[in-house]
Design an enzyme around this catalytic site. Structure first.
Site, mmCIF file in Angstrom:
data_model
loop_
_atom_site.group_PDB
_atom_site.id
_atom_site.type_symbol
_atom_site.label_atom_id
_atom_site.label_comp_id
_atom_site.label_asym_id
_atom_site.label_seq_id
_atom_site.Cartn_x
_atom_site.Cartn_y
_atom_site.Cartn_z
ATOM 1 N N ARG A 73 0.730 -1.252 -0.077
ATOM 2 C CA ARG A 73 -0.054 0.039 0.112
ATOM 3 C C ARG A 73 0.967 1.185 0.032
ATOM 4 N NH1 ARG A 73 -4.121 -1.520 4.938
ATOM 5 N NH2 ARG A 73 -5.371 -3.338 3.644
ATOM 6 N N SER A 74 2.109 1.000 0.403
ATOM 7 C CA SER A 74 2.757 2.463 0.617
ATOM 8 C C SER A 74 3.429 2.809 -0.445
ATOM 9 C CB SER A 74 4.254 1.927 1.301
ATOM 10 O OG SER A 74 5.032 3.035 1.423
#
Length: 220
Positions: free
Chosen positions: A11-12
């Site tokens: 997700r980063s």
């Protein structure tokens, strides 16, 4: 070449920026997922590598580095067969650095202002002013692309990787309007055509979009 290990989560955006660089360089590496909810980044073994307990964190055979911009510059400088992704020419490099600083000081902070309350404080109401700020980011990126195919000139660089990693997620809140920002929209499509894009970023950012939609946010 020593063993490369990247610690992070899909997700980063910064993690995905590094994944794009690793793939662009054709480097072999191990990707280790860090469970932030279980506080794996606060365990002594991780803190020994990165006392700031952030992702991404790179382990290059015992040399530890964190912050995606620093990691990407390091990877190209050490392992690149040529320097187009992060030029040695000082003036060309200065332009790349300027774009990287714009990413870290403006794109990332605008992104964080929207996502941090939603992700970590369970605040599903997003002030319209923060979406307006995001529109300002799109406008500026479109300006930077007025006279070139990529953010720092006619060659792909790590600046493109940093910005696309963030932008590909934040469009869940505000799509890039191709009629208003044609250069930016064309650049997004150009980056998506990279042979490693889907593996390094496209397939991973889907998880972020799903997470965002699960929050049932509202712009107020």
């Amino acid at each position: 070449m020593g063993k490369l290990t990247l610690y992070g989560v899909d997700r980063s955006p910064p993690v995905r920026a590094v994944l794009l660089t690793l793939k662009a360089l054709g480097l072999e590496f191990e990707f280790k997922v860090v469970n932030l909810l279980e506080k794996e980044h606060l365990q002594p073994a991780f803190l020994k590598m990165n006392p700031l307990h952030t992702v991404p964190t790179l382990d290059d055979d015992g040399f530890y580095l964190y912050d995606s911009h620093a990691i990407n510059a390091y990877l190209v400088s050490k392992y690149g067969k040529e320097d187009s992704l992060y030029p040695k020419d000082l003036q060309k490099r200065a332009i790349v650095d300027q774009r990287l600083h714009y990413d870290s000081s403006v794109v990332v902070t605008t992104n964080r202002a929207i996502t941090f309350p939603l992700f970590w404080e369970n605040n599903s109401q997003i002030p319209k002013a923060r979406i307006d700020a995001l529109e300002g980011v799109y406008k500026n990126l479109n300006i930077l692309l007025e006279s070139s195919d990529y953010l720092a000139g006619e060659a792909l660089t790590i600046a493109d990787f940093s910005v696309i990693a963030g932008l590909s997620g934040i469009v869940a809140f505000l799509e890039v309007d191709a009629t208003k920002y044609p250069k930016l929209a064309a650049w997004v499509e150009r980056i998506k055509q990279l042979p490693y894009y889907e593996e390094a970023n496209g397939s991973r950012v889907v998880k972020l979009h799903e997470f965002i939609q699960s929050k049932n946010f509202a712009i107020v």
